[in-house]
Scaffold this motif. Structure first.
Motif, PDB file in Angstrom:
ATOM      1  N   GLY A 184     -32.797 -25.889  15.382  1.00 54.65           N
ATOM      2  CA  GLY A 184     -32.894 -26.079  16.422  1.00 54.65           C
ATOM      3  C   GLY A 184     -32.420 -26.743  17.809  1.00 54.65           C
ATOM      4  O   GLY A 184     -32.736 -27.083  18.372  1.00 54.65           O
ATOM      5  N   LEU A 185     -30.854 -26.301  17.036  1.00 56.49           N
ATOM      6  CA  LEU A 185     -29.641 -26.900  18.272  1.00 56.49           C
ATOM      7  C   LEU A 185     -30.239 -26.213  19.731  1.00 56.49           C
ATOM      8  O   LEU A 185     -30.141 -25.060  19.991  1.00 56.49           O
ATOM      9  N   PRO A 186     -30.276 -27.019  20.982  1.00 54.93           N
ATOM     10  CA  PRO A 186     -30.593 -25.999  22.104  1.00 54.93           C
ATOM     11  C   PRO A 186     -29.252 -25.814  22.384  1.00 54.93           C
ATOM     12  O   PRO A 186     -27.855 -25.779  22.246  1.00 54.93           O
ATOM     13  N   PRO A 187     -29.254 -24.797  23.687  1.00 51.66           N
ATOM     14  CA  PRO A 187     -28.288 -24.047  24.198  1.00 51.66           C
ATOM     15  C   PRO A 187     -27.205 -24.945  24.426  1.00 51.66           C
ATOM     16  O   PRO A 187     -27.833 -26.039  25.059  1.00 51.66           O
ATOM     17  N   LEU A 188     -26.049 -24.554  24.628  1.00 54.22           N
ATOM     18  CA  LEU A 188     -26.031 -26.324  25.383  1.00 54.22           C
ATOM     19  C   LEU A 188     -24.702 -25.684  26.604  1.00 54.22           C
ATOM     20  O   LEU A 188     -24.412 -24.552  26.752  1.00 54.22           O
ATOM     21  N   GLU A 189     -24.682 -26.807  27.731  1.00 56.02           N
ATOM     22  CA  GLU A 189     -24.704 -26.206  28.843  1.00 56.02           C
ATOM     23  C   GLU A 189     -23.167 -26.287  29.528  1.00 56.02           C
ATOM     24  O   GLU A 189     -23.042 -28.261  29.840  1.00 56.02           O
TER      25      GLU A 189
END
Length: 153
Positions: free
Chosen positions: A53-58
């Motif tokens: 579930g880790l979101p993309p890192l900006e």
């Protein structure tokens, strides 16, 4: 356990490594002496049991390193807690949980761990004149504490 770590630009990385070397050459604890192949300057965003579930890192993300201080027994170079850094931490933490929660997040780059109380004043004095530095976190990785391996994120 798995970490989510931000990796600094080459310039910030080099500056941290120079501080590691200065500490070591002064006979003080330093992460520069840590022998593991994965040892490098980084900012730990969270430590969690899973990265599902880790979101993309900006990234990249602007960073300003400010003062040197003790954080418990760790000697650290604090990272200004910008709104963008707090947003990234909150996004990661709310998606995968772990530690630290937002109210306990103290962004920093570690210079030395487990500094004995009697060595803390000397370490702080040695680095008292370190100027703030701006740069960026350009990439991210995860460290698996069981296998002691890293993987790019």
């Amino acid at each position: 356990m798995h970490t989510v770590e931000l990796l600094p630009s080459a310039e910030l990385d080099s500056r941290v490594r120079n501080l590691w070397a200065l500490l070591a050459s002064s006979g003080l604890p330093s992460l520069g002496a840590h022998p593991h192949a994965t040892n490098r300057p980084h900012l730990t965003v969270v430590t969690a049991s899973s990265l599902a579930g880790l979101p993309p890192l900006e990234l990249p993300l602007a960073a300003k390193l400010t003062g040197i201080r003790m954080l418990n027994r760790a000697l650290v170079w604090t990272v200004e807690p910008s709104p963008a850094l707090h947003a990234l931490h909150s996004s990661v933490w709310s998606s995968i949980g772990g530690w630290p929660p937002p109210e306990e997040f103290v962004p920093h780059l570690s210079l030395a761990l487990r500094v004995p109380p009697e060595a803390q004043p000397a370490a702080l004095d040695l680095l008292a004149d370190v100027s703030p530095m701006s740069g960026r976190f350009e990439s991210a990785r995860t460290y698996d504490t069981e296998t002691r391996t890293v993987r790019d994120l």
